[in-house]
Structures are given as C-alpha cells and as structure tokens.
Design an enzyme around this catalytic site. Structure first.
Site, PDB file in Angstrom:
ATOM      1  N   ASP A  42       1.457   9.377   5.192  1.00 16.83           N
ATOM      2  CA  ASP A  42       1.019   8.020   5.535  1.00 16.83           C
ATOM      3  C   ASP A  42       1.493   7.586   6.922  1.00 16.83           C
ATOM      4  OD1 ASP A  42       0.881   6.190   2.406  1.00 16.83           O
ATOM      5  OD2 ASP A  42       0.573   8.320   2.784  1.00 16.83           O
ATOM      6  N   HIS A  97      -0.108   4.390   8.370  1.00 13.58           N
ATOM      7  CA  HIS A  97      -0.227   2.930   8.239  1.00 13.58           C
ATOM      8  C   HIS A  97      -0.139   2.183   9.561  1.00 13.58           C
ATOM      9  CE1 HIS A  97      -0.700   2.587   3.974  1.00 13.58           C
ATOM     10  NE2 HIS A  97       0.375   3.311   3.723  1.00 13.58           N
ATOM     11  N   ASP A 126      -4.223   7.263   4.592  1.00 14.78           N
ATOM     12  CA  ASP A 126      -3.493   6.017   4.836  1.00 14.78           C
ATOM     13  C   ASP A 126      -3.168   5.860   6.322  1.00 14.78           C
ATOM     14  OD1 ASP A 126      -1.669   5.072   1.811  1.00 14.78           O
ATOM     15  OD2 ASP A 126      -3.789   5.379   2.214  1.00 14.78           O
ATOM     16  N   ASP A 176      -3.795  -0.205   7.872  1.00 14.50           N
ATOM     17  CA  ASP A 176      -3.167  -1.281   7.089  1.00 14.50           C
ATOM     18  C   ASP A 176      -1.674  -1.354   7.314  1.00 14.50           C
ATOM     19  OD1 ASP A 176      -5.272  -1.082   4.097  1.00 14.50           O
ATOM     20  OD2 ASP A 176      -5.445  -2.310   5.908  1.00 14.50           O
ATOM     21  N   ARG A 177      -1.163  -2.568   7.249  1.00 12.65           N
ATOM     22  CA  ARG A 177       0.261  -2.873   7.362  1.00 12.65           C
ATOM     23  C   ARG A 177       0.798  -2.785   8.781  1.00 12.65           C
ATOM     24  NH1 ARG A 177       2.953  -4.261   3.285  1.00 12.65           N
ATOM     25  NH2 ARG A 177       2.212  -4.000   1.157  1.00 12.65           N
ATOM     26  N   ASN A 200      -5.950   6.100  -0.222  1.00  7.18           N
ATOM     27  CA  ASN A 200      -6.393   4.919  -0.964  1.00  7.18           C
ATOM     28  C   ASN A 200      -6.615   3.720  -0.039  1.00  7.18           C
ATOM     29  OD1 ASN A 200      -3.421   5.043  -0.901  1.00  7.18           O
ATOM     30  ND2 ASN A 200      -3.512   3.093  -1.977  1.00  7.18           N
ATOM     31  N   HIS A 201      -6.023   3.729   1.136  1.00 10.28           N
ATOM     32  CA  HIS A 201      -6.248   2.621   2.071  1.00 10.28           C
ATOM     33  C   HIS A 201      -7.524   2.779   2.880  1.00 10.28           C
ATOM     34  CE1 HIS A 201      -2.673  -0.066   1.883  1.00 10.28           C
ATOM     35  NE2 HIS A 201      -2.236   0.956   1.161  1.00 10.28           N
ATOM     36  N   HIS A 258      -4.252  13.047  -1.172  1.00 11.85           N
ATOM     37  CA  HIS A 258      -3.455  11.883  -0.798  1.00 11.85           C
ATOM     38  C   HIS A 258      -2.537  11.416  -1.934  1.00 11.85           C
ATOM     39  CE1 HIS A 258      -2.102   8.199   1.043  1.00 11.85           C
ATOM     40  NE2 HIS A 258      -2.427   7.561  -0.071  1.00 11.85           N
ATOM     41  N   ARG A 278       0.255   0.906 -10.666  1.00 13.82           N
ATOM     42  CA  ARG A 278      -0.456   0.407  -9.486  1.00 13.82           C
ATOM     43  C   ARG A 278      -1.767  -0.287  -9.846  1.00 13.82           C
ATOM     44  NH1 ARG A 278       0.787   3.163  -4.131  1.00 13.82           N
ATOM     45  NH2 ARG A 278       2.073   4.984  -4.585  1.00 13.82           N
ATOM     46  N   HIS A 337       1.393   9.117  -0.060  1.00  9.42           N
ATOM     47  CA  HIS A 337       1.114   7.960  -0.919  1.00  9.42           C
ATOM     48  C   HIS A 337       2.328   7.151  -1.378  1.00  9.42           C
ATOM     49  CE1 HIS A 337      -1.449   5.548  -3.483  1.00  9.42           C
ATOM     50  NE2 HIS A 337      -1.085   6.108  -4.618  1.00  9.42           N
TER      51      HIS A 337
END
Lengths: 352, 253
Positions: free
Chosen positions: A52, A54, A80, A83-84, A112-113, A162, A210, A237
């Site tokens: 990840d 991010h 991923d 995001d963030r 998943n992002h 992932h 989750r 992940h």
C-alpha cells in the site's frame, strides 16, 4: 495527441501535475494495454513487490531510491495507490505513466481502494476536485481502475493479491474466468480478493470485521497453496508496524509500503525483493526525511496556480505548524476530505 | 472489548462473568426481559446470592447463539457452565433456546423471507447538513439514519453516537457540513486507529440469510445493518432488536 511519456514522467518526478487532457490520454492508452492482461498475470523474478502507498508520493520516490528506478528494476505494485495521503493524484499519474512506458517491467494489481465508492469516502475524489477543479480526472482514473488485474503469480510459486483468499475460489483457473472489468462489487469473489485478511488465530474462513471479504486461517492457506502447486501467498492491505509481517509458518507475507502512515502512525515500511531462486528479502525503510517534504503552500497547489483557492492560511488546514517539523497529525488527513469547505471553516483534527 | 468503542452504541461492553449464573438459565430468563422492556442490556440478579452479579446484553445473547451453532470458537476462558452448554449443543441435547433444528432453519432463511426487507427506512440525503440528520433522529426517536444519494442509493450510516462523539471534542461548526462529508471523516479517523479501512457501507442484501446477517453483525460490531436490493437502494434494516424478535418467536413456539 502525441504523448511524450518520458516528459510526463520527468514532470511528475518534479512534482508537477499533468494536464487533464494528458491524464485522459494516458488512461485511455493504459486501458487498452490492460484489457489484454489476464486476471492472473504471470511474471518472473527478479521482481520488487510494493504494498500500500496511499498517496504518499514522497515515500514512493523513496521506494525508487532504495529499490531502483524503472526499467532497471522490475516492479509489482499490490494496489491501494490512492486515498488518505496528500498526493494520490501524483502517485496514480506516475504509476500509470510507468506502466504505459514499461509495460513488461511494471505490474499494477487492483486494491480495495481502487474503487469509486471507496475513493469518494477516503480522499481521492476530493483531492481530484481540489487539484483539477472538477471530477473529470477522478472519472478517468476510476474507469482505469476497472481494468487493473486482480492477481500476479511469480515463477508459478508465489501468489500475489491485494487482500487475500475467497471461500468461492479454490484454484487460479477460477480467478482467470472472472469478469473483472467493473466496479468492485460489495460481495463475491472479486470483493474477497481485495478485502480479505489472514487471521493467524483461525483455521477456516469467517466474516470480516471490515464489512467486506473474509478472514481466513491456516487450513485455508495450506489448502490453496497445495491445490495450486505454490509455496507462498504475498499480499498487502493491512498496516504493519515493522513494514511487513510473515504468518502461517512462512506461507503468507504482508508487505506494507506507506511509512508513518497518515503521517502519524510512526510505522516502518518495506518492499519485498524476490530473487531469481525464489529468495525473499524485505527491504525495510522509514518515512522520507522531513526536509524534503513540501511546505503547506506547495501542498495546497492545484493546476490553477499555487494559491488557486486563495488559501493563505490553507483552506481547511490549520494555520502554521501543520507540516513544519514534527507538526504532522491526523488533521492533515482531514485535508483531503475538507477540500470542499470554505477557508473560513475550522480544521478538524482527530486526536484519537 | 472496552467501554469506549463508539461502534457499540446501545450495547454494554462491561465485562461479565459467566460463572455467576448458569448460562442456560441466563438466556432463558434474560431474553424476554430485554425484549419486553425494549432495552439492550439488563443486570442479572442471582436469587441464591441475593445480589446483582453482572450485565447481560444482546451481544452476549448473540455470542451464545453463535456458539450454539458452532459458527464461532468458544471463548478461551469459558466457565464450567459454558462448557456444559457447548457440550449439550454438540450432543444435540435439549438446549434452553428451544429446538435446535428450528434455529438452524431460521438461520438459513433469507432476510426477504423473514420479511426484514420491508421496513420503513428513515434516511437523510448525503448533501443535507448534519443538523438535519440530528433533527430527524431526534423527532423520530431513532439513533441512526441511512445516508442516501439523490437516486436513493445507500452511501452509509449516520448515528447519534458519532455526532455526540464529535461534539464532545470539537466545535459545533460540524453541524453544517454535509452528512456524506461527516461520515467520510468518521471513516477516515477509524481506519487510522486500526490500520484497516472498513467498507464505506455496512449493509447486507435482501437475499442474504438470517444466519449470515447475524455473523456480519457480530463481526463488524455494529448495531444495525441496512438491507439493500441488488441496485444498492435501501429496502429495510436489521437491528439487534429485529434479530431477537425473530428468534423469540422460536422460544414461544
């Protein structure tokens, strides 16, 4: 449009945003490329696997510094990308350009992002709006996400995904026949591959905390590896304080590549270097040095100029001290979600 | 489980000691107490000891049922009574909650067949300010609303606990941001704490089984799951109250 990928990559390394029309073009071309990729891409070592990111662009640059630049190093990214972090746009832009420029040296797996629903909640959508003034770039990238492959196998021995495993999937062949060219569903095998987590305390599958995917245990891992003639599962992940985690008697590893996650977790990160004889080495690293990070003004910049939104105090960001020295805190992550607000609003900090 | 988890609104998270009361009698006696009084937790009074010995809540009852159905590992520090109970379930002896097969049948029924996808769902538009959500929850005496987009598709859940949690620490200007922005911020902060992001929408499809819904409620530790159609529009809601209403019918029969 004649695309000069090297010039694009150069600009991105200099932290310059690409024009919206350029983004459209690279996304279109990359989709064409990805369309012919299987849901299970086979590659050979040596390859460096990245977890990840991010949107932590500076830490991605750090990864290239320690792992080597494309195309000298083969890379496998496990998803991923967005995001963030504050630089999801730059991160996704450069990875797309690198994939387009060196298609056989760079593999991009879907996380998943890489999803419309998730990116609207966790920051990428807001960052696109802020930096480009419209949702168009978000549309281009999220359409591209639908084309990203779901898994990679290294030398027929290491299964890379992932999230993790699915109760609906026992063999690699089952993954190959799935239709992946769509938004990640709430439930089902495609959701499971990007959302599931290992649980060392269990043997079987269980519903995930989750709200998507499953947790899976030792017997599931053993059975999957045995049925598919492989000896290791590699995934991302989950945040790892040490940058990586090895489970189930070295049958599964998690690699995490976002150091000091959200600029406050204080964790290490790693990249996994897989050698030609199957040797696995975790190259652990810390967050990029503070003095290479941008000032708040630079972080605020958009395609319309460095003060595009008249943010002398930073629209939504706390005045002074936010990025300076050790001022990083959870509030900086709220920046992405705050980008729709007037600069008169208070910054929101999560001191949790 | 500690007492400060905002996800566990309405459920007690106080530690309880299963040794205090034989678990079987506990479930038999306490469930009607919870249901008839519309409360989510009740103190347990031990007549023999003439004192209150713990709290019994829906979480406990759900855990008990899941153990009963062997879908969950028994707790490590199980008491003698709990072990007896598990052994009884394993041997299919009579168990306090009524006939085992009936329970199994209910677990395999879809939410649609249970009639749980026809509730009147209270909702708020994602663009409406948080203040509107607060007013609606207050005037309807509910603790949670579905957050929908303009097409009626479920975006998430906004709850009174989240709002209260925020207002304890921060300024009231939060009341004027949109509901969608608000729930995004809540999600952003929670994922950092655990290092794991949750799915933006906690829901279950109308075709899912009752048993799966129970498992998901237990796993995600939420008080309710929205029931959605295939297109993502909300059809109903399953809360712990609904779960035990369905189960208590088995006890009565």
């Amino acid at each position: 449009m004649v695309l000069d990928l090297d010039a694009c990559i150069d600009s991105l390394f200099k932290r310059q945003l690409l024009a919206e029309s350029v983004i459209r073009e690279i996304c279109e071309k990359t989709k064409e490329l990805l369309m012919s990729e299987s849901n299970v891409v086979h590659v050979s070592a040596p390859v460096t696997v990245v977890g990840d990111i991010h949107g932590q662009f500076y830490d991605l640059l750090e990864i290239f510094k320690i792992g080597g630049y494309c195309p000298d190093t083969n890379y496998l990214f496990l998803g991923d990308y967005v995001d963030r972090g504050l630089y999801s746009v730059e991160t996704m832009s450069i990875l797309t350009c690198l994939k387009l420029r060196y298609p056989d040296r760079v593999q991009l797996v879907r996380g998943n992002h890489e999803s419309r629903a998730v990116t609207q909640t966790y920051g990428f959508y807001t960052e696109c709006m802020k930096k480009y003034g419209s949702a168009q770039v978000w549309h281009y990238f999220t359409d591209l996400f639908d084309y990203l492959t779901l898994s990679v196998v290294i030398d027929n021995m290491i299964f890379c995904v992932h999230g993790g495993l699915s109760p609906s999937i026992h063999t690699i062949d089952q993954i190959k026949v799935m239709d992946r060219f769509k938004e990640i569903p709430h439930e089902g095998p495609m959701a499971d591959l990007v959302w599931s987590d290992p649980d060392p305390g269990r043997e079987e599958f269980a519903v995930s905390p989750r709200g998507a995917g499953y947790t899976f245990g030792s017997l599931v891992v053993e059975k999957f590896l045995h049925e598919n003639g492989m000896d290791h599962i590699l995934r991302a992940h989950q945040l790892c304080m040490e940058g990586f985690q090895v489970l189930f008697d070295d049958q599964l590893s998690t690699v995490w590549s976002a150091p000091n996650y959200c600029y406050r977790c204080g964790n290490l990160a790693s990249i996994l270097e897989v050698g030609i004889h199957g040797e696995r080495h975790f190259n652990v690293f810390e967050a990029a040095p503070e003095n290479e990070r941008p000032s708040p003004t630079e972080a605020q910049r958009s395609l319309f100029g460095s003060n595009g939104n008249g943010t002398g105090t930073g629209g939504g960001l706390n005045g002074g001290g936010m990025f300076a020295g050790n001022g990083m805190n959870g509030g900086s992550m709220a920046y992405a979600a705050l980008a729709g607000l007037d600069s008169g609003q208070d910054a929101i900090h999560y001191f949790l | 489980m500690d007492g400060s988890n905002p996800h566990r609104e309405g459920l007690t998270t106080l530690h309880h000691d299963w040794t205090m009361i034989p678990a079987g009698k506990l479930v038999e006696r306490q469930t009607p107490v919870l249901l008839s009084n519309g409360i989510s937790a009740a103190p347990v009074f031990d007549e023999a000891k003439n004192s209150f010995t713990g709290m019994f809540d829906y979480g406990d009852l759900m855990a008990y049922i899941l153990i009963l159905l062997k879908k969950m590992d028994p707790p490590q520090d199980q008491t003698l009574e709990m072990r007896d109970l598990i052994q009884k379930a394993n041997n299919s002896q009579s168990v306090p909650l009524g006939e085992f097969p009936k329970l199994q049948a209910v677990m395999q029924t879809t939410l649609h067949a249970c009639g749980l996808d026809h509730s009147n769902v209270l909702s708020v538009n994602g663009n409406a300010p948080v203040l509107d959500a607060l007013v609606k929850m207050s005037s309807n005496s509910v603790s949670s609303l579905a957050v929908l987009d303009d097409q009626g598709i479920l975006l998430g859940n906004i709850s009174m606990t989240d709002i209260q949690h925020v207002m304890k620490h921060l300024k009231s200007s939060w009341l004027w941001i949109s509901c969608f922005q608000f729930i995004s911020k809540i999600r952003l902060s929670r994922g950092v704490e655990t290092g794991e992001d949750q799915y933006p929408v906690l829901d279950v499809s109308a075709g899912s089984t009752f048993g799966y819904t129970l498992l998901k409620l237990q796993a995600t530790k939420v008080h309710r799951l929205w029931v959605v159609q295939d297109n993502g529009s909300v059809a109903g809601v399953v809360s712990l109250t609904d779960v035990f209403r369905v189960l208590s019918k088995l006890i009565d029969n």
